[in-house]
Design an enzyme around this catalytic site. Structure first.
Site, PDB file in Angstrom:
ATOM      1  N   ASP A 231      35.859  45.246  55.233  1.00  0.00           N
ATOM      2  CA  ASP A 231      36.226  45.949  54.001  1.00  0.00           C
ATOM      3  C   ASP A 231      35.660  47.352  54.043  1.00  0.00           C
ATOM      4  O   ASP A 231      34.443  47.543  54.052  1.00  0.00           O
ATOM      5  CB  ASP A 231      35.667  45.192  52.791  1.00  0.00           C
ATOM      6  CG  ASP A 231      36.214  45.727  51.477  1.00  0.00           C
ATOM      7  OD1 ASP A 231      36.920  46.753  51.490  1.00  0.00           O
ATOM      8  OD2 ASP A 231      35.929  45.105  50.437  1.00  0.00           O
TER       9      ASP A 231
ATOM     10  N   ASP B  12      43.362  45.717  48.363  1.00  0.00           N
ATOM     11  CA  ASP B  12      42.459  45.254  47.298  1.00  0.00           C
ATOM     12  C   ASP B  12      42.559  46.260  46.148  1.00  0.00           C
ATOM     13  O   ASP B  12      43.310  46.045  45.189  1.00  0.00           O
ATOM     14  CB  ASP B  12      41.029  45.141  47.863  1.00  0.00           C
ATOM     15  CG  ASP B  12      39.985  44.794  46.805  1.00  0.00           C
ATOM     16  OD1 ASP B  12      40.343  44.644  45.628  1.00  0.00           O
ATOM     17  OD2 ASP B  12      38.793  44.679  47.156  1.00  0.00           O
TER      18      ASP B  12
ATOM     19  N   LYS C 145      41.141  39.955  42.529  1.00  0.00           N
ATOM     20  CA  LYS C 145      39.906  39.833  41.751  1.00  0.00           C
ATOM     21  C   LYS C 145      40.298  39.577  40.302  1.00  0.00           C
ATOM     22  O   LYS C 145      40.612  40.515  39.554  1.00  0.00           O
ATOM     23  CB  LYS C 145      39.096  41.127  41.854  1.00  0.00           C
ATOM     24  CG  LYS C 145      38.538  41.410  43.253  1.00  0.00           C
ATOM     25  CD  LYS C 145      37.685  42.672  43.214  1.00  0.00           C
ATOM     26  CE  LYS C 145      36.763  42.795  44.417  1.00  0.00           C
ATOM     27  NZ  LYS C 145      37.484  43.010  45.672  1.00  0.00           N
TER      28      LYS C 145
ATOM     29  N   LYS D 199      31.048  44.579  55.265  1.00  0.00           N
ATOM     30  CA  LYS D 199      31.357  45.883  54.677  1.00  0.00           C
ATOM     31  C   LYS D 199      31.228  46.939  55.757  1.00  0.00           C
ATOM     32  O   LYS D 199      30.197  47.011  56.441  1.00  0.00           O
ATOM     33  CB  LYS D 199      30.344  46.197  53.562  1.00  0.00           C
ATOM     34  CG  LYS D 199      30.518  45.327  52.341  1.00  0.00           C
ATOM     35  CD  LYS D 199      31.575  45.889  51.415  1.00  0.00           C
ATOM     36  CE  LYS D 199      31.729  45.005  50.198  1.00  0.00           C
ATOM     37  NZ  LYS D 199      32.934  45.312  49.418  1.00  0.00           N
TER      38      LYS D 199
ATOM     39  N   GLU E 221      40.201  45.390  54.848  1.00  0.00           N
ATOM     40  CA  GLU E 221      40.623  45.820  53.511  1.00  0.00           C
ATOM     41  C   GLU E 221      40.553  47.330  53.382  1.00  0.00           C
ATOM     42  O   GLU E 221      39.503  47.913  53.648  1.00  0.00           O
ATOM     43  CB  GLU E 221      39.698  45.230  52.423  1.00  0.00           C
ATOM     44  CG  GLU E 221      39.843  43.757  52.197  1.00  0.00           C
ATOM     45  CD  GLU E 221      38.799  43.225  51.219  1.00  0.00           C
ATOM     46  OE1 GLU E 221      38.425  43.915  50.246  1.00  0.00           O
ATOM     47  OE2 GLU E 221      38.350  42.089  51.444  1.00  0.00           O
TER      48      GLU E 221
HETATM   49  O1  LIG Z   1      35.533  39.977  48.497  1.00  0.00           O
HETATM   50  C1  LIG Z   1      34.422  39.439  48.740  1.00  0.00           C
HETATM   51  O2  LIG Z   1      34.262  38.640  49.679  1.00  0.00           O
HETATM   52  C2  LIG Z   1      33.221  39.785  47.928  1.00  0.00           C
HETATM   53  C3  LIG Z   1      33.469  40.697  46.778  1.00  0.00           C
HETATM   54  C4  LIG Z   1      33.513  42.152  47.129  1.00  0.00           C
HETATM   55  O3  LIG Z   1      33.502  42.509  48.262  1.00  0.00           O
HETATM   56  C5  LIG Z   1      33.538  43.088  46.013  1.00  0.00           C
HETATM   57  C6  LIG Z   1      32.869  42.749  44.851  1.00  0.00           C
HETATM   58  C7  LIG Z   1      32.856  43.592  43.760  1.00  0.00           C
HETATM   59  C8  LIG Z   1      33.513  44.788  43.819  1.00  0.00           C
HETATM   60  C9  LIG Z   1      34.198  45.159  44.975  1.00  0.00           C
HETATM   61  C10 LIG Z   1      34.224  44.311  46.057  1.00  0.00           C
HETATM   62  C11 LIG Z   1      35.044  44.727  47.253  1.00  0.00           C
HETATM   63  O4  LIG Z   1      35.915  43.979  47.684  1.00  0.00           O
HETATM   64  O5  LIG Z   1      34.857  45.831  47.711  1.00  0.00           O
HETATM   65 MG   LIG Z   2      37.493  45.033  48.834  1.00  0.00          MG
END
Ligand SMILES: O=C(O)CCC(=O)c1ccccc1C(=O)O
Ligand SMILES: [Mg+2]
Length: 321
Positions: A162, A214, A236, A134, A191
């Site tokens: 991300d 995403d 997702k 992240k 992302e």
């Molecule tokens: O994508 C992954 O590897 C983990 C999941 C994740 O990052 C996520 C999980 C819940 C809500 C938002 C996010 C995101 O992609 O930001």
């Molecule tokens: Mg994401």
């Protein structure tokens, strides 16, 4: 004879899980069980606060209406609420033996804090090394340093990053300037770097760092199109809808040559193990983004192989029907 049950559950989260600037103290959701004759199917319905548009109460009502009709033998269309459509479609797919058992339990390890911790976890990861970091939570310069450190420490590592739309174009540029140019090709994708899709596209064009969509998949005007610099889409299912819709999105992505990454919305281990099966089935060449189980303090009904968290069984659930 058809039987249905709907359970409500709550699991405490690990301290300090913050989503969209709010602390998530517990994860709350529903699981559904359909039985018909000898067969049964389970599904999880867990709208994610801050991400799902529906609340748990709305999901519960929609699920109960659908389940009561299904028990009577009617063939109602699945509810429109994505989390409900996803959970019910998983239960129906298990009942009909349409969701293969084989699962992809590789999960790209998720790093939200200490990069040294990630280095240790990656050391014993067999095969393709992919991790997710992240970014956008701290200074862009610090993010750039973390990325360099990881890619330097582990030469066969590819990173998924991300930013959750955190950066202005300037911040995104600051980040990119810090990443060693030799390492950019080992960023599998980043992302949603910027607040707008146009800014994110410009970032990809200007830096040569591939991006992935995403959040954008949930924008009303999003379309699956091939664009320079766009490498992947993150799907997702809890936020998407029925398995049919997930399958259609994966197919649309693959048609365009995009990587489709099946990813967690912080489901319980029941939902996560189903997502691991969906990933093995629909995206066999791509490690899914499912490393969220450890954000929770317990598992639910089905265990994730190798996890040491305690597993709650159905006696710990509150039946609603
Ligand atoms: O994508 C992954 O590897 C983990 C999941 C994740 O990052 C996520 C999980 C819940 C809500 C938002 C996010 C995101 O992609 O930001
Ligand atoms: Mg994401």
């Amino acid at each position: 004879m058809r039987c249905v049950q709907l359970y409500r559950w709550q699991i405490p989260m690990d301290a300090g899980v913050v989503l969209r600037e709010r602390r998530l103290k517990t994860r709350d959701g529903l699981v559904v069980r359909l039985t018909e004759g000898e067969r049964e199917g389970w599904g999880e319905i867990s709208p994610l606060p801050g991400f799902s548009l529906e609340t748990l109460e709305m999901a519960q009502h929609a699920a109960i209406d659908w389940l009561q009709a299904w028990r009577q033998g009617s063939a109602l269309p699945l509810p429109a609420l994505p989390s409900v459509a996803f959970g019910l479609s998983c239960a129906l797919a298990e009942l009909a033996d349409e969701l293969p058992q084989a699962a992809d339990y590789r999960a790209a390890p998720l790093c939200t804090g200490d990069p040294d911790d990630l280095v240790l976890r990656l050391a014993d990861m067999p095969g393709e090394k992919v991790a997710k970091v992240k970014v956008g939570l701290y200074e862009a310069v610090r993010d750039g340093m973390v990325v360099n450190l990881l890619l330097e420490a582990i030469p066969d590592l590819h990173l998924r990053l991300d930013a959750n739309r955190a950066w202005t174009p300037l911040k995104a540029q600051q980040f990119a300037r810090y990443v060693n140019p030799d390492y950019r090709s080992r960023i599998a994708f980043l992302e949603e770097p910027c607040k707008t899709r146009d800014d994110s596209r410009a970032f990809a064009r200007e830096t040569g760092i591939a991006i992935a969509w995403d959040e954008s998949l949930r924008d009303a005007d999003f379309a699956f199109v091939a664009e320079p610099g766009v490498k992947a889409v993150v799907i997702k299912p809890t936020l998407t809808g029925s398995l049919e819709k997930v399958k259609a999105q994966v197919a649309a992505a693959h048609q365009l040559g995009l990587t489709a990454v099946i990813s967690s919305s912080i489901e319980s281990s029941l939902g996560l193990t189903q997502l691991a099966r969906i990933a093995a089935w629909l995206t066999p060449d791509t490690i899914p983004g499912l490393d969220t189980l450890n954000l929770m303090q317990a598992q639910l009904l089905r265990c994730w192989p190798g996890s040491e968290l305690p597993c709650l069984d159905s006696t710990m659930l509150e039946p609603l029907l």
